[in-house]
Write an enzyme that holds these catalytic residues in place. Sequence first.
Site, short mmCIF file in Angstrom:
data_model
loop_
_atom_site.label_atom_id
_atom_site.label_comp_id
_atom_site.label_asym_id
_atom_site.label_seq_id
_atom_site.Cartn_x
_atom_site.Cartn_y
_atom_site.Cartn_z
N PHE A 29 0.80 -1.22 0.00
CA PHE A 29 0.00 0.00 0.00
C PHE A 29 0.84 1.28 0.00
O PHE A 29 0.52 2.22 -0.71
CB PHE A 29 -0.94 0.02 1.22
CG PHE A 29 -2.06 -0.97 1.09
CD1 PHE A 29 -3.26 -0.61 0.50
CD2 PHE A 29 -1.92 -2.27 1.55
CE1 PHE A 29 -4.29 -1.51 0.36
CE2 PHE A 29 -2.95 -3.19 1.42
CZ PHE A 29 -4.14 -2.81 0.82
N HIS A 113 -7.82 -7.50 9.26
CA HIS A 113 -8.41 -6.52 8.35
C HIS A 113 -9.51 -7.13 7.48
O HIS A 113 -9.88 -6.54 6.47
CB HIS A 113 -7.33 -5.89 7.48
CG HIS A 113 -6.34 -5.09 8.27
ND1 HIS A 113 -5.10 -4.73 7.78
CD2 HIS A 113 -6.41 -4.56 9.52
CE1 HIS A 113 -4.45 -4.03 8.70
NE2 HIS A 113 -5.23 -3.92 9.77
N CYS A 124 -29.53 -7.06 3.72
CA CYS A 124 -29.99 -8.35 4.27
C CYS A 124 -28.87 -9.17 4.90
O CYS A 124 -29.14 -10.16 5.58
CB CYS A 124 -30.68 -9.18 3.18
SG CYS A 124 -29.57 -9.85 1.92
N SER A 182 5.74 -3.83 8.58
CA SER A 182 6.57 -2.69 8.99
C SER A 182 6.41 -2.37 10.47
O SER A 182 7.24 -1.66 11.05
CB SER A 182 6.19 -1.45 8.17
OG SER A 182 4.85 -1.06 8.44
N ASN A 206 11.76 -8.84 7.81
CA ASN A 206 11.17 -7.76 7.02
C ASN A 206 12.28 -7.14 6.17
O ASN A 206 13.42 -7.04 6.60
CB ASN A 206 10.56 -6.69 7.93
CG ASN A 206 9.61 -5.77 7.19
OD1 ASN A 206 8.66 -6.23 6.55
ND2 ASN A 206 9.84 -4.48 7.26
#
Length: 236
Positions: A29, A113, A124, A182, A206
């Site tokens: 992202f 998430h 509904c 991160s 990472n």
Amino acid sequence: MLENWLKESKYAVVFSGAGMSTESGIPDFRSQQGIWRHKDPTKLASTFALMHNREEFTDFYRGRIDMLTRYRPHAGHEILARWEKEERIQSIITQNVDRFHQQAGSKNVAELHGTINLLRCLDCGREYPGKKYLETGGEICACGGFLRPCVVLFGEALPEEALDMAEREAIKADLFIVLGSSLQVSPANYFPQLAKRNGAKLVIVNMEPTPLDSMADLVIHERKIGEVLAETDKKL
């Protein structure tokens, strides 16, 4: 070192972030090539967009769902699924919405998430597979209501059930392995700290440094997660 800790561990928990999925080809992202590079998330992936900007909201998530159809779990996902079957790890906490862990065979997964693989009707409550968004008019339920992806939007709280599971697993862990996060935002940076406070060894894998590196027992940078997992698996 990691292979020895896995052998000794009675309760190992994995925490995965966007870096786990980027190795399958999915953009993250916030990097220079990330999804938000030229987009404003508050206009596309928020509760405001859901209620007041539905055409762009639908187009954005239709694009994301279509993109996911072109990718699949990588070898690292498959190793974690096998480790769960072999009881080397007990659970996975993930920030990712692609369900690649489950597609690879993992069962005990907390999705912080939500998931983009399901749609839910605002009227509904009926659920549909995410791929329905790719159909003409696929954002409309049989009842006429609007279908939204079952992801956490900007402006929404994280799902209580997933948070509760993540907290339980972090407390029980004696080995907590972070893969591709991160760790810059809450609650992502909360669970590794919780595990560490409760006596777990903390491992962070990472590409770039994280704010929690100083408290980790092992830090691995600038290496692909899939390679690290494959190397560790070979030594087990």
